[in-house]
Motif scaffolding. Structure first.
Motif, PDB file in Angstrom:
ATOM      1  N   LYS A  21      62.610  96.330  37.415  1.00 45.16           N
ATOM      2  CA  LYS A  21      61.313  96.217  37.870  1.00 45.16           C
ATOM      3  C   LYS A  21      60.377  96.093  36.534  1.00 45.16           C
ATOM      4  O   LYS A  21      59.263  95.635  36.357  1.00 45.16           O
ATOM      5  CB  LYS A  21      60.595  97.645  38.459  1.00 45.16           C
ATOM      6  CG  LYS A  21      60.986  98.823  37.659  1.00 45.16           C
ATOM      7  CD  LYS A  21      60.802  99.859  38.357  1.00 45.16           C
ATOM      8  CE  LYS A  21      60.994 101.365  37.641  1.00 45.16           C
ATOM      9  NZ  LYS A  21      62.412 101.533  37.562  1.00 45.16           N
ATOM     10  N   ASP A  77      57.697  87.981  32.638  1.00 38.21           N
ATOM     11  CA  ASP A  77      58.047  86.649  32.735  1.00 38.21           C
ATOM     12  C   ASP A  77      58.185  85.911  31.373  1.00 38.21           C
ATOM     13  O   ASP A  77      57.771  86.556  30.608  1.00 38.21           O
ATOM     14  CB  ASP A  77      56.632  85.837  33.375  1.00 38.21           C
ATOM     15  CG  ASP A  77      56.289  85.968  34.698  1.00 38.21           C
ATOM     16  OD1 ASP A  77      57.007  86.596  35.490  1.00 38.21           O
ATOM     17  OD2 ASP A  77      55.132  85.576  35.164  1.00 38.21           O
ATOM     18  N   VAL A 125      63.074  83.950  32.900  1.00 39.25           N
ATOM     19  CA  VAL A 125      62.511  84.593  34.274  1.00 39.25           C
ATOM     20  C   VAL A 125      60.827  83.785  34.620  1.00 39.25           C
ATOM     21  O   VAL A 125      60.251  83.648  33.832  1.00 39.25           O
ATOM     22  CB  VAL A 125      62.158  86.098  33.915  1.00 39.25           C
ATOM     23  CG1 VAL A 125      61.225  86.667  35.212  1.00 39.25           C
ATOM     24  CG2 VAL A 125      63.324  86.529  34.193  1.00 39.25           C
ATOM     25  N   LYS A 140      58.371  87.392  39.544  1.00 36.72           N
ATOM     26  CA  LYS A 140      59.026  88.672  40.325  1.00 36.72           C
ATOM     27  C   LYS A 140      58.000  88.870  41.422  1.00 36.72           C
ATOM     28  O   LYS A 140      56.905  88.718  41.353  1.00 36.72           O
ATOM     29  CB  LYS A 140      59.400  89.753  39.436  1.00 36.72           C
ATOM     30  CG  LYS A 140      58.331  90.424  39.087  1.00 36.72           C
ATOM     31  CD  LYS A 140      58.663  91.679  37.994  1.00 36.72           C
ATOM     32  CE  LYS A 140      57.565  92.500  37.524  1.00 36.72           C
ATOM     33  NZ  LYS A 140      58.183  93.555  36.701  1.00 36.72           N
ATOM     34  N   ARG A 200      68.113  84.146  41.350  1.00 34.08           N
ATOM     35  CA  ARG A 200      67.565  85.026  42.172  1.00 34.08           C
ATOM     36  C   ARG A 200      68.263  86.387  41.691  1.00 34.08           C
ATOM     37  O   ARG A 200      69.535  86.402  41.943  1.00 34.08           O
ATOM     38  CB  ARG A 200      67.511  84.855  43.518  1.00 34.08           C
ATOM     39  CG  ARG A 200      66.301  83.772  43.853  1.00 34.08           C
ATOM     40  CD  ARG A 200      66.912  82.395  43.806  1.00 34.08           C
ATOM     41  NE  ARG A 200      65.789  81.531  44.153  1.00 34.08           N
ATOM     42  CZ  ARG A 200      64.894  80.851  43.619  1.00 34.08           C
ATOM     43  NH1 ARG A 200      64.990  80.941  42.548  1.00 34.08           N
ATOM     44  NH2 ARG A 200      64.335  80.022  44.262  1.00 34.08           N
ATOM     45  N   VAL A 225      63.607  88.892  41.552  1.00 31.87           N
ATOM     46  CA  VAL A 225      63.269  87.918  40.299  1.00 31.87           C
ATOM     47  C   VAL A 225      63.820  86.632  40.435  1.00 31.87           C
ATOM     48  O   VAL A 225      64.785  86.485  40.722  1.00 31.87           O
ATOM     49  CB  VAL A 225      63.859  89.024  38.955  1.00 31.87           C
ATOM     50  CG1 VAL A 225      63.622  88.198  37.827  1.00 31.87           C
ATOM     51  CG2 VAL A 225      63.334  90.460  38.925  1.00 31.87           C
TER      52      VAL A 225
END
Length: 220
Positions: free
Chosen positions: A147, A151, A169, A172, A195, A215
């Motif tokens: 969590k 980005d 990334v 999310k 993913r 994500v």
């Protein structure tokens, strides 16, 4: 990309529509039931355990062995690391249980993530899906801090031949298990994408989390 690939993804997505809530859910709370031994090569929990809020597949692919996309001789992923949040794990191979539900890592291996072999091999066109627990009855698990990812963070996936792929990334989202975006997660993509899936959110009356955290990443 071969013309059959989108069809394969559609078939996989259709199969997973009813069962994707099982992905990375078992073991996400201290209320997780004990899993029995499984005959699956990956050592994943039994169908009854992985479906622990009771969801099962409503469809069937005609086989419990998912089809792997990408080049047949492309090595499977063996390790994932996310330096920015301190995640490192070997990867076990996950497929489907006999009842069509998606395998997840067993609770006793909560610090180990898995790669869903019905999706793409990392580096091949399409989404490569990695699944990990947030918590299990044994405590904190491999994707507990997912969590906190931002980005632009780097996700490194190393295959069995020692080659490392770098993903970035791109976003999310936390989603309700009841409205999991199956096509967005498992649907075909032109480029190699990633993913990462775990459980998230508040607990229901049975002690299970109500959301999934997804994500998204793209090959750098």
């Amino acid at each position: 990309m071969p013309s059959r690939t989108p069809h394969r993804f559609r078939r996989t997505a259709a199969l997973l529509t009813a069962v994707v809530a099982c992905v990375a859910l078992a073991g996400c709370s201290s209320a997780e039931p004990s899993s029995s031994s499984s005959s699956a090569a990956a050592g994943a929990p039994s169908a009854s355990a992985s479906a622990a809020p009771g969801e099962v597949a409503s469809g069937s692919s005609g086989s419990t062995e998912p089809s792997r996309t990408g080049e047949p001789d492309q090595p499977a992923p063996a390790h994932v690391s996310i330096p920015s949040i301190g995640i490192q794990s070997t990867l076990m191979e996950l497929g489907l249980n006999p009842d069509g539900t998606v395998e997840v890592p067993p609770a006793e291996k909560g610090m180990t993530a898995g790669w869903y072999s019905g999706g793409s091999v990392p580096g091949a066109p399409g989404p490569a899906v990695l699944i990990g627990h947030n918590d299990t009855r044994f405590g904190r698990a491999v994707f507990h801090d997912l969590k906190n990812i931002r980005d632009g963070a780097e996700v490194l996936v190393r295959d069995g031949a020692g080659k490392t792929l770098r993903y970035t990334v791109t976003g999310k989202e936390a989603v309700s298990k009841k409205t999991f975006p199956t096509d967005k997660v498992y649907g075909p993509t032109k480029d190699s994408t990633l993913r990462l899936i775990t459980c998230d959110g508040e607990f229901d009356a049975d002690g299970h989390t109500v959301d999934n955290l997804i994500v998204y990443g793209a090959l750098a």
